[in-house]
Design a protein around this motif. Structure first.
Motif, PDB file in Angstrom:
ATOM      1  N   THR A  50     -22.063   9.193 -48.213  1.00 20.20           N
ATOM      2  CA  THR A  50     -22.860  10.289 -47.673  1.00 20.20           C
ATOM      3  C   THR A  50     -21.957  11.338 -47.034  1.00 20.20           C
ATOM      4  O   THR A  50     -20.853  11.032 -46.567  1.00 20.20           O
ATOM      5  CB  THR A  50     -23.859   9.790 -46.613  1.00 20.20           C
ATOM      6  OG1 THR A  50     -23.140   9.142 -45.554  1.00 20.20           O
ATOM      7  CG2 THR A  50     -24.863   8.829 -47.217  1.00 20.20           C
ATOM      8  N   VAL A  51     -22.425  12.567 -47.020  1.00 16.89           N
ATOM      9  CA  VAL A  51     -21.728  13.666 -46.353  1.00 16.89           C
ATOM     10  C   VAL A  51     -21.996  13.566 -44.853  1.00 16.89           C
ATOM     11  O   VAL A  51     -23.151  13.393 -44.445  1.00 16.89           O
ATOM     12  CB  VAL A  51     -22.222  15.023 -46.871  1.00 16.89           C
ATOM     13  CG1 VAL A  51     -21.418  16.159 -46.248  1.00 16.89           C
ATOM     14  CG2 VAL A  51     -22.161  15.081 -48.383  1.00 16.89           C
ATOM     15  N   ASP A 348     -20.475  17.328 -53.815  1.00 13.98           N
ATOM     16  CA  ASP A 348     -21.699  16.559 -54.016  1.00 13.98           C
ATOM     17  C   ASP A 348     -22.760  17.319 -54.801  1.00 13.98           C
ATOM     18  O   ASP A 348     -23.920  16.897 -54.835  1.00 13.98           O
ATOM     19  CB  ASP A 348     -22.273  16.147 -52.669  1.00 13.98           C
ATOM     20  CG  ASP A 348     -22.578  17.346 -51.776  1.00 13.98           C
ATOM     21  OD1 ASP A 348     -22.092  18.459 -52.084  1.00 13.98           O
ATOM     22  OD2 ASP A 348     -23.299  17.194 -50.782  1.00 13.98           O
ATOM     23  N   ARG A 350     -24.168  20.072 -54.084  1.00 14.79           N
ATOM     24  CA  ARG A 350     -24.944  20.978 -53.242  1.00 14.79           C
ATOM     25  C   ARG A 350     -24.139  22.237 -52.975  1.00 14.79           C
ATOM     26  O   ARG A 350     -22.925  22.272 -53.156  1.00 14.79           O
ATOM     27  CB  ARG A 350     -25.305  20.309 -51.914  1.00 14.79           C
ATOM     28  CG  ARG A 350     -26.208  19.095 -52.036  1.00 14.79           C
ATOM     29  CD  ARG A 350     -26.439  18.448 -50.667  1.00 14.79           C
ATOM     30  NE  ARG A 350     -27.337  17.310 -50.776  1.00 14.79           N
ATOM     31  CZ  ARG A 350     -26.948  16.064 -51.034  1.00 14.79           C
ATOM     32  NH1 ARG A 350     -25.644  15.815 -51.216  1.00 14.79           N
ATOM     33  NH2 ARG A 350     -27.816  15.083 -51.120  1.00 14.79           N
ATOM     34  N   TYR A 352     -23.367  24.699 -49.723  1.00 14.50           N
ATOM     35  CA  TYR A 352     -23.493  24.750 -48.270  1.00 14.50           C
ATOM     36  C   TYR A 352     -23.403  26.194 -47.799  1.00 14.50           C
ATOM     37  O   TYR A 352     -22.532  26.952 -48.234  1.00 14.50           O
ATOM     38  CB  TYR A 352     -22.425  23.881 -47.620  1.00 14.50           C
ATOM     39  CG  TYR A 352     -22.708  22.413 -47.850  1.00 14.50           C
ATOM     40  CD1 TYR A 352     -23.503  21.689 -46.967  1.00 14.50           C
ATOM     41  CD2 TYR A 352     -22.242  21.768 -48.995  1.00 14.50           C
ATOM     42  CE1 TYR A 352     -23.807  20.356 -47.197  1.00 14.50           C
ATOM     43  CE2 TYR A 352     -22.537  20.434 -49.235  1.00 14.50           C
ATOM     44  CZ  TYR A 352     -23.324  19.735 -48.340  1.00 14.50           C
ATOM     45  OH  TYR A 352     -23.637  18.429 -48.575  1.00 14.50           O
ATOM     46  N   ALA A 364     -28.162  23.938 -46.428  1.00 18.10           N
ATOM     47  CA  ALA A 364     -27.775  23.351 -47.708  1.00 18.10           C
ATOM     48  C   ALA A 364     -28.790  23.711 -48.787  1.00 18.10           C
ATOM     49  O   ALA A 364     -29.982  23.858 -48.515  1.00 18.10           O
ATOM     50  CB  ALA A 364     -27.658  21.825 -47.599  1.00 18.10           C
ATOM     51  N   HIS A 366     -30.000  21.897 -52.029  1.00 16.79           N
ATOM     52  CA  HIS A 366     -29.855  20.551 -52.578  1.00 16.79           C
ATOM     53  C   HIS A 366     -29.750  20.530 -54.098  1.00 16.79           C
ATOM     54  O   HIS A 366     -29.032  19.699 -54.656  1.00 16.79           O
ATOM     55  CB  HIS A 366     -31.039  19.675 -52.152  1.00 16.79           C
ATOM     56  CG  HIS A 366     -30.993  19.261 -50.718  1.00 16.79           C
ATOM     57  ND1 HIS A 366     -30.328  18.148 -50.284  1.00 16.79           N
ATOM     58  CD2 HIS A 366     -31.524  19.832 -49.610  1.00 16.79           C
ATOM     59  CE1 HIS A 366     -30.452  18.034 -48.973  1.00 16.79           C
ATOM     60  NE2 HIS A 366     -31.169  19.046 -48.537  1.00 16.79           N
ATOM     61  N   LEU A 382     -27.540  20.288 -41.492  1.00 18.35           N
ATOM     62  CA  LEU A 382     -26.596  19.481 -40.736  1.00 18.35           C
ATOM     63  C   LEU A 382     -26.333  20.123 -39.380  1.00 18.35           C
ATOM     64  O   LEU A 382     -26.235  21.346 -39.266  1.00 18.35           O
ATOM     65  CB  LEU A 382     -25.266  19.366 -41.481  1.00 18.35           C
ATOM     66  CG  LEU A 382     -25.265  18.571 -42.792  1.00 18.35           C
ATOM     67  CD1 LEU A 382     -23.938  18.750 -43.496  1.00 18.35           C
ATOM     68  CD2 LEU A 382     -25.544  17.105 -42.538  1.00 18.35           C
ATOM     69  N   LEU A 410     -26.671  12.861 -48.300  1.00 19.69           N
ATOM     70  CA  LEU A 410     -26.486  13.749 -47.152  1.00 19.69           C
ATOM     71  C   LEU A 410     -26.877  12.988 -45.901  1.00 19.69           C
ATOM     72  O   LEU A 410     -28.050  12.656 -45.694  1.00 19.69           O
ATOM     73  CB  LEU A 410     -27.332  15.011 -47.304  1.00 19.69           C
ATOM     74  CG  LEU A 410     -26.996  16.170 -46.364  1.00 19.69           C
ATOM     75  CD1 LEU A 410     -25.584  16.672 -46.623  1.00 19.69           C
ATOM     76  CD2 LEU A 410     -27.978  17.308 -46.516  1.00 19.69           C
ATOM     77  N   LEU A 413     -28.846  14.171 -41.041  1.00 22.93           N
ATOM     78  CA  LEU A 413     -29.679  15.351 -41.197  1.00 22.93           C
ATOM     79  C   LEU A 413     -30.194  15.802 -39.838  1.00 22.93           C
ATOM     80  O   LEU A 413     -30.621  14.994 -39.013  1.00 22.93           O
ATOM     81  CB  LEU A 413     -30.865  15.043 -42.117  1.00 22.93           C
ATOM     82  CG  LEU A 413     -30.521  14.625 -43.545  1.00 22.93           C
ATOM     83  CD1 LEU A 413     -31.805  14.379 -44.329  1.00 22.93           C
ATOM     84  CD2 LEU A 413     -29.699  15.690 -44.233  1.00 22.93           C
TER      85      LEU A 413
END
Length: 494
Positions: A50-51, A348, A350, A352, A364, A366, A382, A410, A413
């Motif tokens: 995960t980010v 990933d 996405r 940003y 973000a 998605h 984020l 992600l 969140l």
């Protein structure tokens, strides 16, 4: 035959090396020197499932879109710069890396604030044929009394070498160009041979581009000069973010005067061609800010202060295909405004979006390869441990053709993702006078936007019925808060 075979093998090895690298897996950003109070440098980390965001250090430097960074091939932060100096991961200035970009701006800002206020003014590039060499492109940004504008006068290439011990030194700093240049943003794309990079800058108040081929035994070749497109000025027309497409076949700039300014690009010869501009709804009181291509290259995203747009480049009329995606106009918990600034594709898949202000939040997108609202824009996706200095640092797209890893989730969140938003239904749709809501949770607040991104209705809630009789006929976007989540949809007013 043998030479051609060996050359082909070299190209294949270089391509595999770049595709497998993780040069952009840890993004540093922030400013200040008090981590407990939310001031310092944090990381946006893509290593793992995960980010996540995590605090890193509080060295007192300022690192925003004027800076750049590069990681090791394994994804660990290696070098970073704010155009004042070059630092290693521990925020120590490398040998020869001080006083990086001299001039009045360095004297007034670097020496006093440890900051160089010029967006996309630096860019790290890995040498594609030598693991121990890293290139750094950097340019100044100075007020010209003669032109009464901010211009770039000097454009540099610094070569940084990693010793066997792991330490770094700046081996050489070359002045590539000494002319008046527009403060357009630095970006780069891979040469077709897999061993070099292409980069370019534009002359001030001209349609002249100066292109350079970076890498190989020669280090740099150029400038290769080409005249094409409209004249580009400085701050008057507000040149925003600049980026190459994931395929490297197009160059785009976000620009107040021209909207999305687009050129075709030949990665073999470096020639630009077929320039065109596509206007998008950009309020006159906003500026041209961020720009990013979706991984597949079909959609182009643009920000203008608080608004986000999507443009379909496969449509015969990209201007007509432009879709308003969202507006971010809510302040953070301290009351500080949040907007939208520069954008960068993540490993990933996405995109940003920086907040364009000094706040904790990063937005973000998605699913950037999906059309319209299906792109799933996620405001304040984020929350960072430290505040951003307006935006994220600059870096090129390392993976050719937009390759990315969609399995990375992600984490941490700050608000529910669009996919997890509450179920809500509008009816009737189309409508003439009233809209009603059906869902498990009440609508606590809502906003309605027209296709220009302008807010037409704002209701604090609770809302059971929405009066739309005064709206002109057309298509509208609606955001509704239900509990802890936000629902986004569209309706047609007849």
């Amino acid at each position: 035959m043998k030479k051609r075979f060996l050359f082909g093998m070299l190209l294949a090895i270089a391509a595999l090396r770049l595709e497998a690298q993780r040069f952009d897996y840890q993004w540093p950003f922030g400013y200040g020197s008090n981590l407990p109070q939310g001031f310092g440098i944090s990381l946006l980390d893509f290593n793992g499932d995960t980010v996540r965001t995590a605090p890193l250090a509080a060295p007192g430097i300022r690192l925003g879109n004027g800076g750049s960074f590069i990681c090791t091939p394994d994804g660990e932060l290696m070098l970073l710069t704010n155009n004042c100096a070059v630092y290693d991961r521990n925020f120590q200035i490398i040998e020869g890396g001080a006083a990086l970009t001299p001039g009045n701006t360095y004297n007034s800002h670097c020496l006093n604030y440890n900051d160089y206020p010029a967006d996309q003014s630096t860019l790290f590039l890995p040498a594609l044929d030598n693991d121990s060499v890293t290139y750094l492109l950097h340019k100044d940004s100075e007020l010209s009394n003669a032109l009464q504008d901010v211009v770039t006068r000097h454009f540099y290439l610094s070569t940084i070498v990693r010793r066997p011990s792991g330490s770094f030194y700046l081996k050489e700093k070359r002045l590539l160009l000494d002319v008046n240049m527009v403060v357009n943003r630095l970006t780069a794309t891979r040469h077709e041979d897999g061993l070099h990079w292409w980069t370019l800058v534009a002359g001030y108040n001209t349609h002249t581009f100066y292109k350079f081929r970076i890498g190989g035994p020669e280090g740099v070749e150029g400038p290769f000069v080409q005249e094409i497109g409209p004249d580009l000025l400085g701050t008057e027309v507000g040149v925003g973010q600049t980026a190459f497409s994931p395929q490297g076949d197009r160059l785009a700039m976000n620009n107040i005067a021209y909207g999305a300014l687009l050129y075709d690009f030949d990665r073999s010869t470096g020639l630009l061609s077929n320039w065109r501009s596509f206007l998008y709804p950009n309020p006159t009181n906003e500026t041209a800010e961020g720009l990013a291509f979706a991984p597949g290259g079909r959609f182009l995203y643009l920000t203008a202060g608080r608004d986000l747009y999507q443009m379909d480049l496969e449509d015969p009329d990209p201007s007509g295909s432009t879709v308003f995606i969202a507006k971010v106009s809510e302040p953070d918990e301290t009351g500080w405004p949040i907007g939208m600034g520069s954008m960068y594709p993540g490993p990933d898949c996405r995109i940003y979006v920086g907040p364009g202000t000094t706040t904790f939040y990063i937005h973000a997108i998605h699913r950037p390869d999906e059309k319209g609202q299906e792109c799933r824009f996620h405001p304040k996706a984020l929350r960072s441990p430290t505040k951003l200095k307006f935006d994220l640092p600059n870096f090129p797209l390392f993976r050719y053709d937009g390759a990315c890893d969609p399995t990375i989730g992600l984490g941490m969140l700050s608000a529910p993702a669009p996919e997890a938003a509450p179920a809500l239904r509008l009816y009737p749709n189309p409508a003439t006078e009233h809209l009603f809501f059906q869902g498990m949770q009440p609508v606590e607040a809502l906003e309605v936007y027209d296709v220009q991104g302008k807010i037409r209705i704002s209701e604090p809630g609770p809302v059971e019925r929405l009066d739309i009789a005064a709206l002109p006929p057309g298509v509208y976007s609606l955001r509704a808060r239900c509990g802890q989540g936000w629902w986004q949809g569209r309706f047609v007013k007849m």
